[in-house]
Design a protein around this motif. Sequence first.
Motif, PDB file in Angstrom:
ATOM      1  N   GLU A   1     -11.428  11.095   4.202  1.00 13.60           N
ATOM      2  CA  GLU A   1     -10.305  10.783   3.310  1.00 13.60           C
ATOM      3  C   GLU A   1     -10.740  10.065   2.043  1.00 13.60           C
ATOM      4  O   GLU A   1     -10.232  10.336   0.955  1.00 13.60           O
ATOM      5  N   VAL A   2     -11.657   9.123   2.177  1.00 14.73           N
ATOM      6  CA  VAL A   2     -12.018   8.258   1.043  1.00 14.73           C
ATOM      7  C   VAL A   2     -13.531   8.058   1.002  1.00 14.73           C
ATOM      8  O   VAL A   2     -14.222   8.276   2.000  1.00 14.73           O
TER       9      VAL A   2
ATOM     10  N   THR B   1     -18.299  -2.332   0.947  1.00 17.08           N
ATOM     11  CA  THR B   1     -19.507  -3.146   1.097  1.00 17.08           C
ATOM     12  C   THR B   1     -19.413  -4.046   2.332  1.00 17.08           C
ATOM     13  O   THR B   1     -18.330  -4.242   2.899  1.00 17.08           O
ATOM     14  N   ASP B   2     -20.558  -4.600   2.712  1.00 11.13           N
ATOM     15  CA  ASP B   2     -20.565  -5.571   3.812  1.00 11.13           C
ATOM     16  C   ASP B   2     -19.675  -6.765   3.481  1.00 11.13           C
ATOM     17  O   ASP B   2     -19.028  -7.339   4.370  1.00 11.13           O
TER      18      ASP B   2
ATOM     19  N   ALA C   1      -8.251  -9.761   0.658  1.00 10.62           N
ATOM     20  CA  ALA C   1      -7.030 -10.567   0.589  1.00 10.62           C
ATOM     21  C   ALA C   1      -6.026  -9.966  -0.396  1.00 10.62           C
ATOM     22  O   ALA C   1      -4.817  -9.924  -0.127  1.00 10.62           O
ATOM     23  N   GLN C   2      -6.523  -9.489  -1.552  1.00 10.12           N
ATOM     24  CA  GLN C   2      -5.655  -8.843  -2.532  1.00 10.12           C
ATOM     25  C   GLN C   2      -4.951  -7.633  -1.932  1.00 10.12           C
ATOM     26  O   GLN C   2      -3.745  -7.455  -2.087  1.00 10.12           O
ATOM     27  N   VAL C   3      -5.735  -6.805  -1.252  1.00 12.28           N
ATOM     28  CA  VAL C   3      -5.184  -5.580  -0.674  1.00 12.28           C
ATOM     29  C   VAL C   3      -4.143  -5.903   0.389  1.00 12.28           C
ATOM     30  O   VAL C   3      -3.065  -5.301   0.436  1.00 12.28           O
ATOM     31  N   ALA C   4      -4.451  -6.879   1.241  1.00  8.36           N
ATOM     32  CA  ALA C   4      -3.510  -7.257   2.303  1.00  8.36           C
ATOM     33  C   ALA C   4      -2.189  -7.726   1.710  1.00  8.36           C
ATOM     34  O   ALA C   4      -1.108  -7.379   2.211  1.00  8.36           O
TER      35      ALA C   4
ATOM     36  N   PRO D   1     -12.983  -0.496  -5.128  1.00  6.16           N
ATOM     37  CA  PRO D   1     -13.936  -1.489  -4.610  1.00  6.16           C
ATOM     38  C   PRO D   1     -13.972  -2.812  -5.372  1.00  6.16           C
ATOM     39  O   PRO D   1     -14.510  -3.794  -4.869  1.00  6.16           O
ATOM     40  N   ALA D   2     -13.382  -2.849  -6.571  1.00  4.74           N
ATOM     41  CA  ALA D   2     -13.377  -4.106  -7.331  1.00  4.74           C
ATOM     42  C   ALA D   2     -12.416  -5.124  -6.713  1.00  4.74           C
ATOM     43  O   ALA D   2     -12.517  -6.332  -6.970  1.00  4.74           O
TER      44      ALA D   2
END
Length: 629
Positions: free
Chosen positions: A513-514, A520-521, A557-560, A552-553
Amino acid sequence: MAEKFDYKELGLKVGLEIHRQLDTRKLFSPVPSELAEGVDFTFERRLRPTMSELGEVDPAALEEFKKGKKYIYEGSYELADLVYMDEEPPRGPDREALEVALQIAYLLNAKPVDEVHFMRKIVIDGSNVSGFQRTAIVAMDGKVDTPWGSVGIPTVCLEEDACRIVERKEKEVIYRLDRLGIPLVEISTTPDIHHPEQAKVVAKFIGDALRATRKVKRGLGTIRQDLNVSIRGGARVEIKGVQELDMIPIIIEREVERQVNLLKIREELRERGVKPEDIKEEFHDVTEIFENTGSKIIARTIKSGGKVLAVKLPKFRGLIGREIQPGRRLGTEMADRAKKYVRGIFHIDELPNYGITELEVNAVIEKLGLREEDAFVLVAAEEETAKNALREVLQRAREAIEGVPEETRRALPDGNTQYMRPLPGKARMYPETDIPPILITPEMKKEILSSLPELPQERVERFVKEYKIDRSLAETLVNDERDELFEELIQKGVKPSLAASVLVVVLKGLKKEVPIENITDEHIREAFDLYLSGKIAKEAFEEIFKELAENPAKNAAQVAEEKGLTLLSEEEVERIINEVIHQNIEVIKAKGMGAMGMIMGRAMAKLRGRADGKLVSALVRKKIQEISS
């Protein structure tokens, strides 16, 4: 499934050469070993072969010189310096690179030398600005045990990588300096491999030892595997550029097939009474035969002032078109030799074809005075170019009478191989006078021995035993080099089963899908930190990683926050469950606990990633029981 060949009967011998880039600074310069995106400067060179101390010239170097090419080098100020422009003596070698090479040697059961002496190896295809590559033996007498028996590792070498090719043109080649000087380990085996699958086992063991150090580069171009293959009565052939482990047995089998068929051609030629001296350098101008030809290639050549030349190959008819590998014939081998001068050749076994008519073929046969078993080869080009191309064809025909020529070939994607150049000779090494010997002291050996890493298979076994995870999960963690991160997460308090599941199952599931290579780790650490602090549920990992792969930038926490994946309070979870219960009250009254699955599904549709599944299940069960009682 029955094997195609009896390899023991054929006397198969295979040796491996494996080159792997080390993830350290450049070998003789403090420059980072990275690839450049931009170009700040260019310069050009021409390289010439030189005689060894014995007055000999390496045949591979001589052939490169005959091509008469000019080499253009591109560089960036950040990732190139005067050492790798051949304007300043080398420094070093890099201490870390030497220590990693010694670690690898010990993992391969090899014995380090007491002194490391660098040598210069002549390379004049332009891939080294100086015309030579620096290389040194760091260890000897290693071995790999296989079900077919032990295979020796006579040498482990440390050397510098070559330039990165950008573009090949007819009379010049453009190289990028950034790859030049990246440290390489070169591991050679003895020719004690007698089965194609054995070669794969040996290559995997060596690859595991390399990866165990955590100091080798990954990705396309960072590893090169070469094969040396021969059978009884054949010849040693070096096959370069084998990228995939699974292709090793296929390439060996195809090379065996090629040598077997070339030996059959040799026997047939001998039965016909052909000798190498019968192949004469006599060029016949047959241009007038093709003045009104339908062949576009030939017509275009004649129009531009070129000629069509032909040579006679006595008693070769029917053999030039003989298949020696799937889709490749003796004629293909002749064409490969001629390609340094022309794009292709025409031979009697494939004609009439390509716009050439039967009338034209018969006219050539008549002009050359061919008998029934005789063959011809045509080349259309400028006269001297055509002669040079046909000289290569004649040489390859003489070699066919002898059998299998020793040569260097490149691996093709389908498992076949293609001619590159003659095998290098022995007259290409001489001492490096700019680098003093490096002592490998007993203290240094002891220090490296005491800190040897686990081999990948040892790590898999430990994971299965210590963390009680499935073997396939453990193997994937180790093969994908996520194992260090796995243990780091466990030390933070993550359950081994959850860590393994997320790092393998969740990430692999997103692969189609992506672009998961963007995750990244650090992204993974951030997501698990949110989970351990009770801010997200384990069901949120998939959505968070999906977004991070595309952007990836961002951080976890931002995504959540953006996706509404932060955990709700227990009161908020209970409120949403009460809404679901109210909407489905009649079903619950009718089915009682039989409605559990449906209510759970509808609740999780609203709460997935925002509430712990166990909490949701407990609350749903409690509510249904209250209504049903």
